[in-house]
Design a protein around this motif. Structure first.
Motif, PDB file in Angstrom:
ATOM      1  N   LEU A 129      22.949 -33.323 -17.920  1.00 48.57           N
ATOM      2  CA  LEU A 129      23.959 -32.272 -17.848  1.00 48.57           C
ATOM      3  C   LEU A 129      24.388 -32.085 -16.402  1.00 48.57           C
ATOM      4  N   THR A 130      25.561 -31.531 -16.233  1.00 50.90           N
ATOM      5  CA  THR A 130      26.014 -31.175 -14.887  1.00 50.90           C
ATOM      6  C   THR A 130      25.562 -29.765 -14.563  1.00 50.90           C
ATOM      7  N   ALA A 131      25.386 -29.486 -13.290  1.00 54.73           N
ATOM      8  CA  ALA A 131      24.939 -28.162 -12.851  1.00 54.73           C
ATOM      9  C   ALA A 131      26.082 -27.166 -12.793  1.00 54.73           C
ATOM     10  N   GLY A 132      27.315 -27.646 -12.890  1.00 58.55           N
ATOM     11  CA  GLY A 132      28.451 -26.739 -12.771  1.00 58.55           C
ATOM     12  C   GLY A 132      29.728 -27.366 -13.281  1.00 58.55           C
ATOM     13  N   PHE A 133      30.850 -26.874 -12.778  1.00 55.00           N
ATOM     14  CA  PHE A 133      32.198 -27.269 -13.197  1.00 55.00           C
ATOM     15  C   PHE A 133      32.730 -28.260 -12.166  1.00 55.00           C
ATOM     16  N   ASP A 134      32.709 -29.528 -12.508  1.00 51.15           N
ATOM     17  CA  ASP A 134      33.069 -30.581 -11.561  1.00 51.15           C
ATOM     18  C   ASP A 134      34.584 -30.801 -11.542  1.00 51.15           C
ATOM     19  N   LYS A 135      35.291 -29.862 -10.919  1.00 49.34           N
ATOM     20  CA  LYS A 135      36.749 -29.982 -10.851  1.00 49.34           C
ATOM     21  C   LYS A 135      37.269 -29.310  -9.582  1.00 49.34           C
ATOM     22  N   VAL A 136      38.231 -29.969  -8.971  1.00 50.78           N
ATOM     23  CA  VAL A 136      38.992 -29.370  -7.883  1.00 50.78           C
ATOM     24  C   VAL A 136      40.416 -29.205  -8.402  1.00 50.78           C
ATOM     25  N   GLY A 137      40.867 -27.946  -8.508  1.00 53.09           N
ATOM     26  CA  GLY A 137      42.169 -27.668  -9.081  1.00 53.09           C
ATOM     27  C   GLY A 137      43.038 -26.847  -8.156  1.00 53.09           C
ATOM     28  N   PRO A 138      44.137 -26.332  -8.679  1.00 44.97           N
ATOM     29  CA  PRO A 138      45.059 -25.538  -7.860  1.00 44.97           C
ATOM     30  C   PRO A 138      44.395 -24.319  -7.224  1.00 44.97           C
ATOM     31  N   LYS A 139      43.366 -23.759  -7.898  1.00 40.68           N
ATOM     32  CA  LYS A 139      42.687 -22.582  -7.350  1.00 40.68           C
ATOM     33  C   LYS A 139      41.652 -22.943  -6.298  1.00 40.68           C
ATOM     34  N   GLY A 140      41.290 -24.211  -6.217  1.00 42.18           N
ATOM     35  CA  GLY A 140      40.264 -24.632  -5.269  1.00 42.18           C
ATOM     36  C   GLY A 140      39.192 -25.454  -5.947  1.00 42.18           C
ATOM     37  N   ASP A 141      38.038 -25.573  -5.316  1.00 34.83           N
ATOM     38  CA  ASP A 141      36.917 -26.345  -5.837  1.00 34.83           C
ATOM     39  C   ASP A 141      36.126 -25.475  -6.809  1.00 34.83           C
ATOM     40  N   LEU A 142      36.323 -25.720  -8.105  1.00 34.15           N
ATOM     41  CA  LEU A 142      35.675 -24.890  -9.120  1.00 34.15           C
ATOM     42  C   LEU A 142      34.164 -25.089  -9.138  1.00 34.15           C
ATOM     43  N   PHE A 143      33.690 -26.216  -8.619  1.00 32.59           N
ATOM     44  CA  PHE A 143      32.244 -26.431  -8.544  1.00 32.59           C
ATOM     45  C   PHE A 143      31.610 -25.446  -7.566  1.00 32.59           C
ATOM     46  N   ALA A 144      32.254 -25.247  -6.427  1.00 29.84           N
ATOM     47  CA  ALA A 144      31.731 -24.321  -5.419  1.00 29.84           C
ATOM     48  C   ALA A 144      32.029 -22.870  -5.762  1.00 29.84           C
ATOM     49  N   MET A 145      33.110 -22.621  -6.475  1.00 29.26           N
ATOM     50  CA  MET A 145      33.534 -21.243  -6.756  1.00 29.26           C
ATOM     51  C   MET A 145      32.730 -20.608  -7.888  1.00 29.26           C
ATOM     52  N   ASN A 146      32.285 -21.417  -8.864  1.00 31.72           N
ATOM     53  CA  ASN A 146      31.525 -20.908 -10.011  1.00 31.72           C
ATOM     54  C   ASN A 146      30.029 -20.921  -9.738  1.00 31.72           C
ATOM     55  N   GLN A 193      22.796 -20.443  -9.002  1.00 27.96           N
ATOM     56  CA  GLN A 193      23.203 -20.131  -7.629  1.00 27.96           C
ATOM     57  C   GLN A 193      24.629 -19.616  -7.678  1.00 27.96           C
ATOM     58  N   PRO A 194      24.897 -18.402  -7.160  1.00 25.63           N
ATOM     59  CA  PRO A 194      26.257 -17.846  -7.238  1.00 25.63           C
ATOM     60  C   PRO A 194      27.253 -18.709  -6.483  1.00 25.63           C
ATOM     61  N   GLY A 195      28.504 -18.680  -6.956  1.00 23.84           N
ATOM     62  CA  GLY A 195      29.571 -19.384  -6.285  1.00 23.84           C
ATOM     63  C   GLY A 195      30.259 -18.499  -5.266  1.00 23.84           C
ATOM     64  N   THR A 196      31.293 -19.044  -4.658  1.00 23.45           N
ATOM     65  CA  THR A 196      32.012 -18.300  -3.624  1.00 23.45           C
ATOM     66  C   THR A 196      32.863 -17.181  -4.208  1.00 23.45           C
ATOM     67  N   GLU A 197      33.232 -17.290  -5.495  1.00 16.87           N
ATOM     68  CA  GLU A 197      33.993 -16.228  -6.160  1.00 16.87           C
ATOM     69  C   GLU A 197      33.007 -15.253  -6.797  1.00 16.87           C
ATOM     70  N   LYS A 198      32.746 -14.146  -6.137  1.00 14.29           N
ATOM     71  CA  LYS A 198      31.710 -13.214  -6.585  1.00 14.29           C
ATOM     72  C   LYS A 198      32.033 -12.581  -7.938  1.00 14.29           C
ATOM     73  N   ALA A 199      33.325 -12.483  -8.261  1.00 11.35           N
ATOM     74  CA  ALA A 199      33.710 -11.859  -9.532  1.00 11.35           C
ATOM     75  C   ALA A 199      33.508 -12.796 -10.713  1.00 11.35           C
TER      76      ALA A 199
END
Length: 464
Positions: A129-146, A193-199
């Motif tokens: 399994l992946t540890a997160g959301f492996d995508k970089v999209g218009p909002k930014g790097d979803l792996f780091a944000m989630n 581990q929390p992402g950069t988007e706290k919400a």
């Protein structure tokens, strides 16, 4: 042969074997043809040196039960703990083979789970399994944000197999090596581990894979697992119709039993909220009674539901007409709302009409019966200070009703499928004119009207 060879190539330990198998197939085919010709003339003895070279180059025969991606080879089911409330991220994204899509849990479900069921004859050798959301999209790097998963527990049939730490910096699939027979497995998320988007407080997993030997299980022609939410069999636990409503929802033996229980729980709370010193005064009971002016419900009573009717319930803030459904286990209160009004709303300068549009029976990928119900509302307002509020506002809402693990009726929704606003018809100024309240869906000027449907996991969504 091609399917087994492709799947077997996923095991890095056997990468060299795959190449030799693919080379060997056409060679064997040529030999077979040569034998057919040779039967008509004397055979030619091969040189012992050549024979020895061929023998040394020939690989061992491939295993009769190769390692394959079980979820996409044989009949399997995958279940997730919950689903995020958005129209973009769905449970089936967990097993669609695309890292740029992901399953997202509902907000706050950071200790959720993933379950999977493989045939009893199978042998599971690895879970990835992946540890997160492996995508970089218009909002930014979803792996780091989630949020990213840092620890999971793998269990089989309720017995812990192992706990494993995941690397939150690694985007690709991470392996859990096991050697377990088939059956029901569960991955519990123990830490994130929390992402950069706290919400953002949802689990996000791009991909799940389960490797192993099929053990003779027949191939699944769809090459996709069934998907469910809440449990592998598709049943879920029910939710209360309102956050401020602590009364049990059922099932009860009779509607009278349901109402007695509701009154006993809710009367002290309603008396506390409306002691009589403000409009509209004390809210007198009973606080649960059949809605005598409710819409027709005959079309809803199908599939797992023996009967359907709307019942009026007083809450601590508002009065609502809610659908009560009868299952084999009894009567349950649902969140399917026909109408509602706040206790302190005097009802000035507006009127309304509500009706059940239709109901249809559908099935989830796991075979569970679900009834999709559509409800229509029309709100008529006049003499408004804000002219944009004046006129006729029509709304279409959808719900998906099923039977949960306890035998109670539970409904997802509402999902607004269409909305329309129009002014008063020319020459019609009397707000009590009954024609204003007649809803003709074929003549209503809908904006972006879409049909409700069920996803593979049985979740209510808008059809494409």
């Amino acid at each position: 042969m091609l399917r087994a060879a492709w799947a077997y190539s996923q095991d890095p330990m056997n990468a060299r074997l795959l190449v030799l198998v693919l080379v060997l197939v056409p060679v064997l085919g040529c030999r077979e043809k040569t034998r057919g010709v040779a039967s008509e003339r004397p055979a030619i003895d091969a040189s012992p040196l050549v024979s020895a070279a061929v023998a040394s180059a020939s690989p061992p025969p491939p295993p009769s039960d190769p390692i394959v991606d079980l979820l996409h080879t044989v009949d399997c089911t995958v279940a997730v703990s919950s689903k995020v409330e958005n129209p973009h991220d769905f449970p089936e994204h967990l097993v669609d083979g695309k890292p740029e899509t992901a399953w997202n849990s509902k907000t706050g479900d950071l200790n959720g789970f993933i379950e999977f069921r493989v045939p009893a004859s199978a042998r599971v050798t690895r879970v990835e399994l992946t540890a997160g959301f492996d995508k970089v999209g218009p909002k930014g790097d979803l792996f780091a944000m989630n949020h990213r998963i840092t620890k999971v527990r793998l269990s089989r049939g309720g017995t812990v197999v192992k706990e494993v730490d995941l690397d939150p910096s690694k985007r690709s699939l991470q392996a859990i090596d096991v050697d377990e027979p088939g059956g029901d497995f569960r991955l519990d998320v123990l830490a994130t581990q929390p992402g950069t988007e706290k919400a953002w407080r949802e689990l996000a997993v791009s991909e799940l894979r389960v490797w192993g030997r099929a053990g003779g299980a027949p191939e699944n022609p769809a090459h996709l697992p069934k998907v469910a939410i809440g449990a592998l069999d598709g049943t879920r636990s029910h939710a209360k119709p309102a956050k401020t409503d602590p009364a049990p929802v059922g099932p009860f033996g009779t509607i009278e039993d349901l109402c007695k229980t509701y009154d006993r729980v809710m009367t002290p709370l309603i008396d506390l909220a409306f002691p009589g010193d403000r409009y509209p005064g004390k809210i007198e009971g009973p606080h649960c009674a059949e809605d005598t002016v409710a819409a027709a419900t005959a079309t809803i009573a199908q599939g797992p539901f023996k009967s359907a009717r709307f019942v009026r319930f007083d809450g601590v803030e508002e009065q609502r007409s809610l659908l009560v459904l009868e299952t084999a286990s009894g009567f349950s209160r649902t969140n399917v709302e026909l109408w509602s009004r706040f206790h302190d709303d005097p009802g000035c300068l507006h009127g309304s009409h509500h009706e059940v549009e239709d109901a249809r029976l559908v099935q989830t990928s796991t075979g569970q019966d679900v009834v999709i119900v559509r409800v229509l509302d029309r709100d008529v307002r006049w003499a408004q200070l804000d002219p944009t509020l004046q006129g006729l506002t029509t709304t279409e809402r959808a719900y998906a009703c099923r039977v949960d693990a306890k035998g109670a009726a539970t409904c997802d929704g509402p999902l607004i499928t269409a909305r329309a606003h129009q002014g008063f018809p020319s020459g019609m100024v009397d707000p009590s004119d009954a024609r204003l309240y007649v809803i003709d869906v074929t003549k209503t000027p809908w904006t972006s009207r879409r049909e409700p449907s069920l996803g593979p996991a049985g979740d209510l969504r808008l059809a494409p």
